[in-house]
Every structure is written in structure tokens, then in C-alpha cells.
Design a protein around this motif. Structure first.
Motif, PDB file in Angstrom:
ATOM      1  N   ARG A 184      26.548 127.869  -7.738  1.00  0.00           N
ATOM      2  CA  ARG A 184      27.036 128.435  -9.001  1.00  0.00           C
ATOM      3  C   ARG A 184      28.380 129.134  -8.837  1.00  0.00           C
ATOM      4  N   THR A 185      28.678 129.628  -7.626  1.00  0.00           N
ATOM      5  CA  THR A 185      29.939 130.343  -7.421  1.00  0.00           C
ATOM      6  C   THR A 185      31.120 129.400  -7.231  1.00  0.00           C
ATOM      7  N   ASP A 186      30.851 128.107  -7.131  1.00  0.00           N
ATOM      8  CA  ASP A 186      31.929 127.127  -7.010  1.00  0.00           C
ATOM      9  C   ASP A 186      32.390 126.757  -8.419  1.00  0.00           C
ATOM     10  N   LEU A 187      33.339 127.509  -8.929  1.00  0.00           N
ATOM     11  CA  LEU A 187      33.767 127.314 -10.311  1.00  0.00           C
ATOM     12  C   LEU A 187      34.621 126.065 -10.485  1.00  0.00           C
ATOM     13  N   PHE A 188      35.212 125.568  -9.411  1.00  0.00           N
ATOM     14  CA  PHE A 188      35.889 124.277  -9.538  1.00  0.00           C
ATOM     15  C   PHE A 188      34.868 123.195  -9.859  1.00  0.00           C
ATOM     16  N   ARG A 189      33.713 123.283  -9.239  1.00  0.00           N
ATOM     17  CA  ARG A 189      32.645 122.321  -9.518  1.00  0.00           C
ATOM     18  C   ARG A 189      32.249 122.380 -10.994  1.00  0.00           C
ATOM     19  N   TYR A 190      32.121 123.607 -11.522  1.00  0.00           N
ATOM     20  CA  TYR A 190      31.787 123.740 -12.947  1.00  0.00           C
ATOM     21  C   TYR A 190      32.860 123.083 -13.807  1.00  0.00           C
ATOM     22  N   ASN A 191      34.119 123.410 -13.546  1.00  0.00           N
ATOM     23  CA  ASN A 191      35.208 122.852 -14.346  1.00  0.00           C
ATOM     24  C   ASN A 191      35.272 121.333 -14.227  1.00  0.00           C
ATOM     25  N   PHE A 192      35.002 120.850 -13.018  1.00  0.00           N
ATOM     26  CA  PHE A 192      35.048 119.408 -12.778  1.00  0.00           C
ATOM     27  C   PHE A 192      34.001 118.687 -13.623  1.00  0.00           C
ATOM     28  N   HIS A 193      32.765 119.196 -13.603  1.00  0.00           N
ATOM     29  CA  HIS A 193      31.700 118.549 -14.376  1.00  0.00           C
ATOM     30  C   HIS A 193      31.852 118.803 -15.877  1.00  0.00           C
ATOM     31  N   ALA A 194      32.496 119.901 -16.250  1.00  0.00           N
ATOM     32  CA  ALA A 194      32.715 120.179 -17.669  1.00  0.00           C
ATOM     33  C   ALA A 194      33.663 119.166 -18.301  1.00  0.00           C
ATOM     34  N   LEU A 195      34.432 118.467 -17.479  1.00  0.00           N
ATOM     35  CA  LEU A 195      35.334 117.452 -18.013  1.00  0.00           C
ATOM     36  C   LEU A 195      34.576 116.308 -18.678  1.00  0.00           C
ATOM     37  N   ARG A 196      33.268 116.202 -18.409  1.00  0.00           N
ATOM     38  CA  ARG A 196      32.466 115.181 -19.091  1.00  0.00           C
ATOM     39  C   ARG A 196      32.471 115.393 -20.600  1.00  0.00           C
ATOM     40  N   GLN A 197      32.661 116.639 -21.015  1.00  0.00           N
ATOM     41  CA  GLN A 197      32.641 116.954 -22.442  1.00  0.00           C
ATOM     42  C   GLN A 197      33.990 116.703 -23.110  1.00  0.00           C
ATOM     43  N   GLU A 198      34.999 116.377 -22.318  1.00  0.00           N
ATOM     44  CA  GLU A 198      36.340 116.201 -22.861  1.00  0.00           C
ATOM     45  C   GLU A 198      36.556 114.774 -23.355  1.00  0.00           C
ATOM     46  N   ASN A 199      37.251 114.660 -24.466  1.00  0.00           N
ATOM     47  CA  ASN A 199      37.695 113.358 -24.961  1.00  0.00           C
ATOM     48  C   ASN A 199      38.962 112.981 -24.207  1.00  0.00           C
ATOM     49  N   VAL A 200      38.915 111.877 -23.497  1.00  0.00           N
ATOM     50  CA  VAL A 200      40.040 111.505 -22.644  1.00  0.00           C
ATOM     51  C   VAL A 200      41.323 111.314 -23.450  1.00  0.00           C
ATOM     52  N   TYR A 201      41.203 110.965 -24.728  1.00  0.00           N
ATOM     53  CA  TYR A 201      42.392 110.731 -25.548  1.00  0.00           C
ATOM     54  C   TYR A 201      42.996 112.028 -26.080  1.00  0.00           C
ATOM     55  N   GLU A 202      42.248 113.123 -25.991  1.00  0.00           N
ATOM     56  CA  GLU A 202      42.764 114.415 -26.437  1.00  0.00           C
ATOM     57  C   GLU A 202      43.064 115.348 -25.278  1.00  0.00           C
ATOM     58  N   LEU A 203      42.691 114.940 -24.083  1.00  0.00           N
ATOM     59  CA  LEU A 203      42.784 115.823 -22.927  1.00  0.00           C
ATOM     60  C   LEU A 203      44.236 116.168 -22.611  1.00  0.00           C
ATOM     61  N   GLY A 204      44.534 117.451 -22.609  1.00  0.00           N
ATOM     62  CA  GLY A 204      45.855 117.924 -22.206  1.00  0.00           C
ATOM     63  C   GLY A 204      46.973 117.650 -23.190  1.00  0.00           C
ATOM     64  N   LEU A 205      46.646 117.364 -24.460  1.00  0.00           N
ATOM     65  CA  LEU A 205      47.698 117.050 -25.427  1.00  0.00           C
ATOM     66  C   LEU A 205      48.639 118.228 -25.656  1.00  0.00           C
TER      67      LEU A 205
END
Length: 295
Positions: A184-205
Motif C-alpha cells: 500500500r505504501t508504493d504509491l507509484f503502484r497505485y498511480n500505475f493501476h489507476a491509469l486503468r480508469q483513464e480514457n486514453v484519448y483524454e489522457l494528458g490533454l
């Protein structure tokens, strides 16, 4: 995009992560406990009646609907109460895990990225707890079957299997809970898996071109990791079902395919995530960054 400020668990991430660890451990353990209780019930005299067979047929139809008729169970059960308890254990465990996954997705949808806030000391203590739980879990899963193997001949196989599976349930609970608690303390892991919720076409616009490329690269690797997980789950479940229900392959070690695929899947996920971190955010959780945030 919501962010948790560095050095501040303002949105209850730690509590959420601990609850997720508990739910995951409980869900997996309940499934194994169902098989353990089923083994103990097999000690009862073989009996069958119309009511029990109707329950068996109903569960068989339910499983057929859930698996699109991929899994078809034997129509006649010598110990229908054993079968019923085992199936109920699987269903209850599945429901717990399904709700856990939904809660995780909901949280990640609300908080797509969390900045580092755990200190080096907190991460170190988390890893020590992880190791302690794993040692206890492995000891339970290994020592109890070894001790049961020393019992004199004549001890019912169902009793031995029930005790072994009970120990396995406890061991797996410790390993799963400890592992998730430690990670749980590996927050990069959290952020990495949270990308599943991102729409690839809107990511980083709304971000710079370089940051957008970073997010897109991480998103591609996240999708790869997710695919590995799904394939691993399918292989493990199909293998376990084959070793448990097929007459020519049935064995008390039906759980081995699941354990093997879980270990292999976790190693592959770790490799993908480590590559993503080295490539895109090598300094994400550097101690200096956290110390600066806390200053």
C-alpha cells in the motif's frame, strides 16, 4: 484530476488501502474455507435425497449461467452437502472480491493520482510487516500438512484434507493481507493501476507534450499489466477446476494452478511496473521528495 497533496493523507488513502487488504484476504480465505468445510462434511455417511439434489441442480444451473455453460458439474453428488458448501464458499468469496474490486475502481476514479506522502520509516515498517505476515502464512500452509502426514494410517482422508485446507486458508489469508498491506505504501503502484480508469484519448490533454507522452507510455504498460492479470486468472481458475472436478485429474492439490499463476502473474506485473517506473518516473518516491514535502 484529483490529487492527494504530498505529505498529507487527506482523502483517507491509507484507511482505504487497509480495508482493501482485509477484503481481499477475506474473499480468498472464504473460498478455501468452503472447501475445508466441505472436506469435513465428507466424513458424514453418504446420503442423498430429493431436496438436496434439487439444491444441487439449482446451483449447477446458476454456475452454468455465470460461466455461460463453460462449467458443467456432475449431476449426481455422493455428498451433496459437501458440494453445496463448497459452491456457496466460492460464491460468497466471489461476491466479496467483486465488491472489493468495484470499491477500488471507484476510489481510483475519484483520485487518479496520489503524490508521495509516506516517509522512509513508514515504508520500511510496512515491508517488515509484509515479511512477518508472509512468514507466518507460509509456516501455516507448510507445517500443518507436514504434521498431518505424520499421523498414523487409518486417519480419514477427508479429515486430513479438511485440516490441510483450513491451514491453507489461514496461511493464504496472512500472505494476501500482509502483501497488500506492504504494497500500500508504493504509491507509484497505485498511480500505475489507476491509469486503468483513464480514457486514453483524454489522457494528458491539459498537460505539456512531454508529460502527456509519459502518461501515455505508462497507460500502455498499465493495459499490458491488466491483460496479464486477466490471462493469469483464467488459466489458474480453469486449471483448478480441472484438477478438482474432472474424475481422471482430481487431486487434493487442485489449488496449485492458482498459486502458480498468481506468483507468475505477480512477477510479470512487477517486471512491467518496474520498467514503467524506471522509464518514466524514476524519482517518484525518492526520500528527498517526501522530506521536502513534509518540510
Amino acid at each position: 484530476m484529483q490529487r492527494v497533496a504530498a505529505g498529507n493523507d487527506a482523502f483517507g488513502y491509507d484507511r482505504h488501502a487497509r480495508n482493501q487488504a482485509l477484503r481481499m484476504a477475506n474473499g480468498v480465505a472464504v473460498i478455501i474455507l468452503g472447501f475445508s468445510l466441505g472436506s469435513f462434511l465428507a466424513l458424514l455417511p453418504e446420503r442423498s435425497n430429493t431436496d438436496l439434489q434439487e439444491v444441487v441442480h439449482g446451483l449447477d444451473r446458476l454456475i452454468g449461467l455465470m460461466t455461460k455453460d463453460l462449467v458443467e458439474l456432475p449431476a449426481v453428488q455422493h455428498h451433496p452437502e459437501t458440494f453445496i458448501v463448497e459452491v456457496l464458499g466460492v460464491l460468497v468469496g466471489y461476491v466479496i472480491l467483486k465488491h472489493m474490486r468495484q470499491d477500488a475502481d471507484d476510489y481510483r476514479s475519484a483520485f487518479r493520482r496520489i503524490e508521495p506522502f509516506y516517509t522512509a520509516g513508514q515504508r520500511r515498517r510496512s515491508k517488515l510487516a509484509w515479511a512477518a505476515f508472509d512468514i507466518i502464512g507460509i509456516a501455516m500452509a507448510v507445517l500443518v500438512p507436514f504434521l498431518m502426514s505424520l499421523l498414523p494410517a487409518g486417519v480419514p482422508d477427508a479429515l486430513v484434507a479438511g485440516v490441510n485446507r483450513l491451514a491453507l486458508a489461514g496461511g493464504v489469508w496472512c500472505i494476501v493481507y500482509g502483501t497488500m498491506l506492504g504494497m500500500r505504501t508504493d504509491l507509484f503502484r497505485y498511480n500505475f493501476h489507476a491509469l486503468r480508469q483513464e480514457n486514453v484519448y483524454e489522457l494528458g490533454l491539459r498537460e505539456s507534450d512531454s508529460l502527456r507522452e509519459t502518461r501515455l507510455g505508462e497507460k500502455r504498460l498499465c493495459d499490458l499489466s491488466d491483460s496479464i492479470t486477466h490471462v493469469g486468472i483464467m488459466i489458474g481458475v480453469i486449471g483448478a477446476l480441472a484438477l478438482y472436478f474432472l474424475p481422471t485429474m482430481r487431486t487434493a492439490y487442485f489449488w496449485v494452478p492458482i498459486v502458480v499463476t498468481v506468483v507468475v502473474t505477480m512477477l510479470l506485473q512487477w517486471a512491467v511496473m518496474s520498467y514503467a517506473k524506471r522509464t518514466y518516473e524514476p524519482d517518484f518516491d525518492a526520500d528527498g521528495a517526501v522530506a521536502g514535502a513534509l518540510a
